[in-house]
Design a protein around this motif. Structure first.
Motif, PDB file in Angstrom:
ATOM      1  N   GLY A  84       8.779 -10.122  -4.968  1.00 27.71           N
ATOM      2  CA  GLY A  84       8.932  -9.090  -3.939  1.00 27.71           C
ATOM      3  C   GLY A  84       7.727  -8.192  -3.744  1.00 27.71           C
ATOM      4  N   VAL A  85       6.700  -8.357  -4.563  1.00 30.34           N
ATOM      5  CA  VAL A  85       5.488  -7.540  -4.445  1.00 30.34           C
ATOM      6  C   VAL A  85       4.511  -8.249  -3.502  1.00 30.34           C
ATOM      7  CG1 VAL A  85       3.532  -6.572  -5.725  1.00 30.34           C
ATOM      8  CG2 VAL A  85       5.810  -6.549  -6.731  1.00 30.34           C
ATOM      9  N   LYS A  86       3.826  -7.494  -2.696  1.00 30.70           N
ATOM     10  CA  LYS A  86       2.884  -8.064  -1.733  1.00 30.70           C
ATOM     11  C   LYS A  86       1.780  -8.852  -2.427  1.00 30.70           C
ATOM     12  CE  LYS A  86       4.838  -6.098   1.815  1.00 30.70           C
ATOM     13  NZ  LYS A  86       5.851  -6.844   2.483  1.00 30.70           N
ATOM     14  N   THR A  87       1.372  -9.929  -1.789  1.00 29.61           N
ATOM     15  CA  THR A  87       0.302 -10.764  -2.340  1.00 29.61           C
ATOM     16  C   THR A  87      -1.060 -10.160  -2.027  1.00 29.61           C
ATOM     17  OG1 THR A  87       0.073 -12.072  -0.329  1.00 29.61           O
ATOM     18  CG2 THR A  87       1.715 -12.826  -1.936  1.00 29.61           C
ATOM     19  N   ALA A  88      -2.076 -10.630  -2.741  1.00 31.85           N
ATOM     20  CA  ALA A  88      -3.444 -10.163  -2.486  1.00 31.85           C
ATOM     21  C   ALA A  88      -3.855 -10.510  -1.058  1.00 31.85           C
ATOM     22  CB  ALA A  88      -4.410 -10.784  -3.485  1.00 31.85           C
ATOM     23  N   GLY A  89      -3.460 -11.681  -0.578  1.00 30.20           N
ATOM     24  CA  GLY A  89      -3.790 -12.080   0.793  1.00 30.20           C
ATOM     25  C   GLY A  89      -3.193 -11.136   1.820  1.00 30.20           C
ATOM     26  N   TRP A  90      -1.949 -10.716   1.598  1.00 29.76           N
ATOM     27  CA  TRP A  90      -1.303  -9.784   2.520  1.00 29.76           C
ATOM     28  C   TRP A  90      -2.046  -8.447   2.502  1.00 29.76           C
ATOM     29  CZ3 TRP A  90       0.731  -4.961   2.624  1.00 29.76           C
ATOM     30  CH2 TRP A  90       1.513  -4.620   3.726  1.00 29.76           C
ATOM     31  N   LEU A  91      -2.379  -7.967   1.302  1.00 29.18           N
ATOM     32  CA  LEU A  91      -3.062  -6.676   1.188  1.00 29.18           C
ATOM     33  C   LEU A  91      -4.427  -6.697   1.864  1.00 29.18           C
ATOM     34  CD1 LEU A  91      -2.153  -5.872  -2.506  1.00 29.18           C
ATOM     35  CD2 LEU A  91      -1.242  -4.754  -0.467  1.00 29.18           C
ATOM     36  N   VAL A  92      -5.198  -7.746   1.621  1.00 29.92           N
ATOM     37  CA  VAL A  92      -6.530  -7.850   2.231  1.00 29.92           C
ATOM     38  C   VAL A  92      -6.398  -7.956   3.752  1.00 29.92           C
ATOM     39  CG1 VAL A  92      -8.593  -9.288   2.433  1.00 29.92           C
ATOM     40  CG2 VAL A  92      -7.625  -8.801   0.186  1.00 29.92           C
ATOM     41  N   GLY A  93      -5.456  -8.770   4.212  1.00 30.91           N
ATOM     42  CA  GLY A  93      -5.238  -8.901   5.660  1.00 30.91           C
ATOM     43  C   GLY A  93      -4.818  -7.588   6.291  1.00 30.91           C
ATOM     44  N   ALA A 126      -6.167 -19.575  -4.425  1.00 31.63           N
ATOM     45  CA  ALA A 126      -4.824 -19.635  -5.007  1.00 31.63           C
ATOM     46  C   ALA A 126      -4.274 -18.240  -5.311  1.00 31.63           C
ATOM     47  CB  ALA A 126      -4.842 -20.474  -6.273  1.00 31.63           C
ATOM     48  N   HIS A 127      -5.147 -17.298  -5.588  1.00 38.81           N
ATOM     49  CA  HIS A 127      -4.706 -15.940  -5.891  1.00 38.81           C
ATOM     50  C   HIS A 127      -4.146 -15.234  -4.657  1.00 38.81           C
ATOM     51  CE1 HIS A 127      -7.684 -16.313  -9.304  1.00 38.81           C
ATOM     52  NE2 HIS A 127      -6.554 -16.011  -9.919  1.00 38.81           N
ATOM     53  N   LEU A 128      -4.584 -15.625  -3.479  1.00 44.61           N
ATOM     54  CA  LEU A 128      -4.179 -14.923  -2.259  1.00 44.61           C
ATOM     55  C   LEU A 128      -2.678 -14.999  -2.005  1.00 44.61           C
ATOM     56  CD1 LEU A 128      -7.130 -15.868   0.098  1.00 44.61           C
ATOM     57  CD2 LEU A 128      -6.768 -13.726  -1.141  1.00 44.61           C
ATOM     58  N   ALA A 129      -2.026 -16.065  -2.486  1.00 43.42           N
ATOM     59  CA  ALA A 129      -0.594 -16.243  -2.250  1.00 43.42           C
ATOM     60  C   ALA A 129       0.249 -15.909  -3.475  1.00 43.42           C
ATOM     61  CB  ALA A 129      -0.324 -17.676  -1.813  1.00 43.42           C
ATOM     62  N   LEU A 130      -0.355 -15.468  -4.539  1.00 41.87           N
ATOM     63  CA  LEU A 130       0.351 -15.191  -5.782  1.00 41.87           C
ATOM     64  C   LEU A 130       1.006 -13.813  -5.741  1.00 41.87           C
ATOM     65  CD1 LEU A 130       0.878 -16.097  -8.749  1.00 41.87           C
ATOM     66  CD2 LEU A 130      -1.231 -14.885  -9.336  1.00 41.87           C
ATOM     67  N   GLU A 131       2.332 -13.771  -5.972  1.00 41.08           N
ATOM     68  CA  GLU A 131       3.035 -12.500  -6.079  1.00 41.08           C
ATOM     69  C   GLU A 131       2.954 -12.035  -7.529  1.00 41.08           C
ATOM     70  OE1 GLU A 131       7.075 -13.270  -4.848  1.00 41.08           O
ATOM     71  OE2 GLU A 131       6.657 -12.580  -2.825  1.00 41.08           O
ATOM     72  N   PRO A 132       2.392 -10.857  -7.792  1.00 38.18           N
ATOM     73  CA  PRO A 132       2.311 -10.377  -9.169  1.00 38.18           C
ATOM     74  C   PRO A 132       3.693 -10.249  -9.821  1.00 38.18           C
ATOM     75  CG  PRO A 132       1.057  -8.952  -7.690  1.00 38.18           C
ATOM     76  CD  PRO A 132       1.790  -9.935  -6.846  1.00 38.18           C
ATOM     77  N   ARG A 133       4.653  -9.851  -9.010  1.00 44.25           N
ATOM     78  CA  ARG A 133       6.065  -9.775  -9.394  1.00 44.25           C
ATOM     79  C   ARG A 133       6.868 -10.182  -8.176  1.00 44.25           C
ATOM     80  NH1 ARG A 133       6.129  -3.867 -12.202  1.00 44.25           N
ATOM     81  NH2 ARG A 133       4.992  -4.469 -14.056  1.00 44.25           N
TER      82      ARG A 133
END
Length: 75
Positions: A34-43, A25-32
């Motif tokens: 327009g901010v990149k998600t954890a899933g996007w960063l890891v990918g 569930a954290h992978l798709a969560l935007e911290p704010r």
């Protein structure tokens, strides 16, 4: 090539404790908004790491790869 492998191992060792507590569930969560998600960063890190490894394995220079991408985008 050994230095590339060493660098990848180091980066994975640094990332592992940070990512250990993440659930799917954290992978798709935007911290704010327009901010990149954890899933996007890891990918993104995985793809750029793969590209760097493949470039090193093929003994391609950064400029050779950039030239290929420029020619591919204009085709």
């Amino acid at each position: 090539m050994d230095s590339t492998v060493s660098q990848c191992r180091h980066l994975l060792a640094q990332a592992e404790p940070i990512l250990a507590g993440l659930e799917d569930a954290h992978l798709a969560l935007e911290p704010r908004p327009g901010v990149k998600t954890a899933g996007w960063l890891v990918g993104h890190l995985a793809v750029t790491g793969d590209r760097a490894f493949l470039d090193a394995a093929a003994k391609r220079t950064r400029s050779a790869v950039d030239a290929w991408f420029r020619s591919a985008s204009t085709a």
